[in-house]
Design a protein around this motif. Structure first.
Motif, PDB file in Angstrom:
ATOM      1  N   ALA A 180      70.054  44.158  34.367  1.00 44.71           N
ATOM      2  CA  ALA A 180      69.124  45.202  33.924  1.00 44.71           C
ATOM      3  C   ALA A 180      67.882  44.595  33.281  1.00 44.71           C
ATOM      4  O   ALA A 180      66.752  45.034  33.545  1.00 44.71           O
ATOM      5  N   PHE A 181      68.071  43.592  32.433  1.00 46.54           N
ATOM      6  CA  PHE A 181      66.924  42.920  31.823  1.00 46.54           C
ATOM      7  C   PHE A 181      66.022  42.313  32.899  1.00 46.54           C
ATOM      8  O   PHE A 181      64.801  42.395  32.817  1.00 46.54           O
ATOM      9  N   GLN A 182      66.638  41.681  33.890  1.00 47.75           N
ATOM     10  CA  GLN A 182      65.857  41.063  34.961  1.00 47.75           C
ATOM     11  C   GLN A 182      65.064  42.108  35.734  1.00 47.75           C
ATOM     12  O   GLN A 182      63.894  41.898  36.067  1.00 47.75           O
ATOM     13  N   LYS A 183      65.670  43.241  36.008  1.00 46.34           N
ATOM     14  CA  LYS A 183      64.983  44.297  36.753  1.00 46.34           C
ATOM     15  C   LYS A 183      63.818  44.880  35.955  1.00 46.34           C
ATOM     16  O   LYS A 183      62.774  45.226  36.525  1.00 46.34           O
ATOM     17  N   VAL A 184      63.985  45.003  34.632  1.00 49.04           N
ATOM     18  CA  VAL A 184      62.862  45.427  33.796  1.00 49.04           C
ATOM     19  C   VAL A 184      61.699  44.452  33.970  1.00 49.04           C
ATOM     20  O   VAL A 184      60.540  44.858  34.154  1.00 49.04           O
ATOM     21  N   ASN A 185      62.003  43.164  33.947  1.00 49.73           N
ATOM     22  CA  ASN A 185      60.949  42.168  34.087  1.00 49.73           C
ATOM     23  C   ASN A 185      60.315  42.191  35.472  1.00 49.73           C
ATOM     24  O   ASN A 185      59.118  41.913  35.614  1.00 49.73           O
ATOM     25  N   PHE A 186      61.100  42.519  36.505  1.00 51.92           N
ATOM     26  CA  PHE A 186      60.501  42.654  37.840  1.00 51.92           C
ATOM     27  C   PHE A 186      59.401  43.711  37.837  1.00 51.92           C
ATOM     28  O   PHE A 186      58.337  43.526  38.430  1.00 51.92           O
ATOM     29  N   LEU A 187      59.673  44.853  37.199  1.00 49.19           N
ATOM     30  CA  LEU A 187      58.670  45.917  37.151  1.00 49.19           C
ATOM     31  C   LEU A 187      57.493  45.538  36.260  1.00 49.19           C
ATOM     32  O   LEU A 187      56.340  45.787  36.608  1.00 49.19           O
ATOM     33  N   ARG A 188      57.783  44.938  35.112  1.00 45.99           N
ATOM     34  CA  ARG A 188      56.695  44.561  34.202  1.00 45.99           C
ATOM     35  C   ARG A 188      55.769  43.519  34.834  1.00 45.99           C
ATOM     36  O   ARG A 188      54.565  43.524  34.581  1.00 45.99           O
ATOM     37  N   ASP A 189      56.345  42.620  35.623  1.00 46.38           N
ATOM     38  CA  ASP A 189      55.576  41.504  36.184  1.00 46.38           C
ATOM     39  C   ASP A 189      55.194  41.726  37.638  1.00 46.38           C
ATOM     40  O   ASP A 189      54.825  40.774  38.340  1.00 46.38           O
ATOM     41  N   LEU A 190      55.266  42.959  38.090  1.00 41.04           N
ATOM     42  CA  LEU A 190      55.053  43.248  39.505  1.00 41.04           C
ATOM     43  C   LEU A 190      53.719  42.702  40.006  1.00 41.04           C
ATOM     44  O   LEU A 190      53.646  42.033  41.046  1.00 41.04           O
ATOM     45  N   ARG A 191      52.666  42.981  39.283  1.00 40.60           N
ATOM     46  CA  ARG A 191      51.331  42.546  39.708  1.00 40.60           C
ATOM     47  C   ARG A 191      51.240  41.021  39.740  1.00 40.60           C
ATOM     48  O   ARG A 191      50.744  40.433  40.712  1.00 40.60           O
ATOM     49  N   HIS A 192      51.706  40.375  38.673  1.00 38.06           N
ATOM     50  CA  HIS A 192      51.621  38.915  38.596  1.00 38.06           C
ATOM     51  C   HIS A 192      52.464  38.255  39.690  1.00 38.06           C
ATOM     52  O   HIS A 192      52.011  37.301  40.340  1.00 38.06           O
ATOM     53  N   ASP A 193      53.682  38.758  39.890  1.00 33.31           N
ATOM     54  CA  ASP A 193      54.552  38.169  40.904  1.00 33.31           C
ATOM     55  C   ASP A 193      53.947  38.296  42.295  1.00 33.31           C
ATOM     56  O   ASP A 193      53.944  37.332  43.070  1.00 33.31           O
ATOM     57  N   ARG A 194      53.416  39.471  42.614  1.00 29.52           N
ATOM     58  CA  ARG A 194      52.924  39.701  43.967  1.00 29.52           C
ATOM     59  C   ARG A 194      51.587  39.024  44.224  1.00 29.52           C
ATOM     60  O   ARG A 194      51.360  38.469  45.314  1.00 29.52           O
ATOM     61  N   VAL A 240      73.124  42.566  20.424  1.00 30.76           N
ATOM     62  CA  VAL A 240      73.033  43.061  21.797  1.00 30.76           C
ATOM     63  C   VAL A 240      72.586  44.520  21.805  1.00 30.76           C
ATOM     64  O   VAL A 240      71.795  44.938  22.662  1.00 30.76           O
ATOM     65  N   SER A 241      73.046  45.308  20.844  1.00 32.68           N
ATOM     66  CA  SER A 241      72.589  46.696  20.733  1.00 32.68           C
ATOM     67  C   SER A 241      71.078  46.755  20.529  1.00 32.68           C
ATOM     68  O   SER A 241      70.381  47.602  21.110  1.00 32.68           O
ATOM     69  N   ALA A 242      70.574  45.849  19.684  1.00 34.41           N
ATOM     70  CA  ALA A 242      69.130  45.801  19.456  1.00 34.41           C
ATOM     71  C   ALA A 242      68.389  45.441  20.731  1.00 34.41           C
ATOM     72  O   ALA A 242      67.357  46.045  21.059  1.00 34.41           O
ATOM     73  N   ALA A 243      68.910  44.465  21.471  1.00 29.21           N
ATOM     74  CA  ALA A 243      68.266  44.075  22.723  1.00 29.21           C
ATOM     75  C   ALA A 243      68.278  45.225  23.726  1.00 29.21           C
ATOM     76  O   ALA A 243      67.279  45.482  24.416  1.00 29.21           O
ATOM     77  N   ILE A 244      69.396  45.935  23.809  1.00 32.61           N
ATOM     78  CA  ILE A 244      69.476  47.095  24.702  1.00 32.61           C
ATOM     79  C   ILE A 244      68.467  48.152  24.269  1.00 32.61           C
ATOM     80  O   ILE A 244      67.780  48.765  25.107  1.00 32.61           O
ATOM     81  N   GLY A 245      68.326  48.360  22.957  1.00 31.53           N
ATOM     82  CA  GLY A 245      67.353  49.331  22.473  1.00 31.53           C
ATOM     83  C   GLY A 245      65.929  48.954  22.820  1.00 31.53           C
ATOM     84  O   GLY A 245      65.130  49.800  23.252  1.00 31.53           O
ATOM     85  N   LEU A 246      65.591  47.682  22.669  1.00 26.16           N
ATOM     86  CA  LEU A 246      64.232  47.226  22.974  1.00 26.16           C
ATOM     87  C   LEU A 246      63.940  47.335  24.468  1.00 26.16           C
ATOM     88  O   LEU A 246      62.862  47.787  24.871  1.00 26.16           O
ATOM     89  N   TYR A 247      64.890  46.916  25.289  1.00 25.43           N
ATOM     90  CA  TYR A 247      64.678  47.024  26.731  1.00 25.43           C
ATOM     91  C   TYR A 247      64.778  48.466  27.208  1.00 25.43           C
ATOM     92  O   TYR A 247      64.170  48.844  28.209  1.00 25.43           O
ATOM     93  N   GLY A 248      65.548  49.275  26.478  1.00 27.44           N
ATOM     94  CA  GLY A 248      65.557  50.699  26.790  1.00 27.44           C
ATOM     95  C   GLY A 248      64.198  51.325  26.535  1.00 27.44           C
ATOM     96  O   GLY A 248      63.743  52.188  27.302  1.00 27.44           O
ATOM     97  N   GLU A 249      63.540  50.910  25.465  1.00 27.35           N
ATOM     98  CA  GLU A 249      62.189  51.397  25.180  1.00 27.35           C
ATOM     99  C   GLU A 249      61.219  50.962  26.272  1.00 27.35           C
ATOM    100  O   GLU A 249      60.374  51.757  26.722  1.00 27.35           O
ATOM    101  N   LEU A 250      61.333  49.734  26.721  1.00 30.49           N
ATOM    102  CA  LEU A 250      60.497  49.272  27.838  1.00 30.49           C
ATOM    103  C   LEU A 250      60.767  50.097  29.089  1.00 30.49           C
ATOM    104  O   LEU A 250      59.838  50.468  29.818  1.00 30.49           O
ATOM    105  N   THR A 251      62.046  50.385  29.332  1.00 34.11           N
ATOM    106  CA  THR A 251      62.416  51.175  30.504  1.00 34.11           C
ATOM    107  C   THR A 251      61.791  52.565  30.433  1.00 34.11           C
ATOM    108  O   THR A 251      61.267  53.079  31.428  1.00 34.11           O
ATOM    109  N   ASP A 252      61.833  53.184  29.258  1.00 35.68           N
ATOM    110  CA  ASP A 252      61.218  54.501  29.081  1.00 35.68           C
ATOM    111  C   ASP A 252      59.720  54.448  29.376  1.00 35.68           C
ATOM    112  O   ASP A 252      59.159  55.359  30.004  1.00 35.68           O
ATOM    113  N   ARG A 253      59.073  53.396  28.918  1.00 38.47           N
ATOM    114  CA  ARG A 253      57.625  53.280  29.131  1.00 38.47           C
ATOM    115  C   ARG A 253      57.291  53.011  30.591  1.00 38.47           C
ATOM    116  O   ARG A 253      56.296  53.516  31.111  1.00 38.47           O
TER     117      ARG A 253
END
Length: 286
Positions: A180-194, A240-253
């Motif tokens: 899940a963390f990796q997939k968040v980063n795929f979306l965040r870095d979409l422009r840079h990766d492509r 780990v709960s904190a990390a899930i919360g932070l990445y959950g916030e990124l996912t919401d955004r």
């Protein structure tokens, strides 16, 4: 000194993950930082250094893999990050299979990997830009680049591999969280990766609708990881709960962002919002 060197690598690259690690006990925090530093350096070989003129990224990755996989067997390393990692690898009993899977995924990111669709990550044929992964190839890539890293984090939290009747469930939750963390980063870095690195990890994500479907995958992974939290020690569960919360916030955004916003820049969580997420995590614990 070695532990501080590893901590400095994490501090330079990840504010969200770094903030979550501060909730761990000192020993586990140092081990996670050492693991992260080695993973990040390998990633830099294939992401940044691979573009340097006259630099053989494949040879550098081979050399670094050999050093990392042999690290635990040596009592001293002149590279401080590797020295810190070696102590962690011994204490937490990382397996050679985990490390080999990670480096196999990194090898799929090398520029030469785009020359053959049969490469480990199955990017597209030579000359295509960006090199596109198939779904099967991406699953293999995520296993090495993220899922086994999640497994190694569990080894850190438990000072070795999990045991008992729920051991496999604990590892499965860690793999889902890493993915899940990796997939968040795929979306965040979409422009840079492509457009900069010439890679397309998720070529089927092409508009707002397909983005929403991909976000649903991320949420499912975060939910599965959350369900496995009770198997972890209390302080690890908090971090780990904190990390899930932070990445959950990124996912919401990412979910709320338009397709143009996702492809036009990197979605971030402002510092004050991160602080509120961490505060909520601590409040729920108390």
């Amino acid at each position: 000194m070695a532990r501080r060197a590893a901590a400095a690598v994490l501090a330079c690259y990840s504010t969200s993950f770094g903030a979550a690690t501060r909730l761990l006990p000192a020993r586990e925090r140092a081990d996670i930082r050492a693991l992260y530093a080695v993973v990040r350096i390998a990633d830099e070989i294939v992401d940044s250094a691979a573009g340097l003129a006259g630099f053989d990224a494949a040879a550098a990755l081979d050399s670094y893999e050999a050093a990392v996989r042999a690290a635990a067997g040596e009592p001293f390393h002149t590279d401080p990050v590797l020295h810190a990692f070696a102590a962690t690898a011994r204490r937490c009993r990382f397996t050679d299979e985990q490390l080999a899977a990670f480096f196999a995924a990194m090898r799929a990111d090398l520029p030469a990997a785009a020359e053959s669709p049969a490469a480990a990550g199955e990017p597209g044929a030579a000359g295509t830009a960006p090199a596109a992964f198939t779904r099967a190839g991406l699953a293999r890539y995520i296993h090495g680049s993220a899922e086994v890293v999640g497994e190694m984090c569990v080894h850190v939290f438990l000072a070795g591999p999990p045991t008992g009747p729920r051991a496999q469930e604990t590892l499965a939750g860690a793999r889902r969280l890493g993915a899940a963390f990796q997939k968040v980063n795929f979306l965040r870095d979409l422009r840079h990766d492509r457009h900069v690195l010439g890679r397309d990890y998720v070529p089927w994500v092409t508009d707002g609708a397909s983005k929403s479907e991909f976000v649903a995958e991320i949420r499912a992974g975060l939910d599965a990881a959350r369900a496995s939290l009770p198997e972890l020690p209390a302080r690890a569960r908090l971090a780990v709960s904190a990390a899930i919360g932070l990445y959950g916030e990124l996912t919401d955004r990412l979910d709320a962002a338009t397709w143009d916003e996702v492809t036009g820049g990197r979605i971030r969580v402002p510092g004050p919002v991160k602080a509120r997420v961490l505060a909520r995590t601590l409040t729920r614990r108390s």
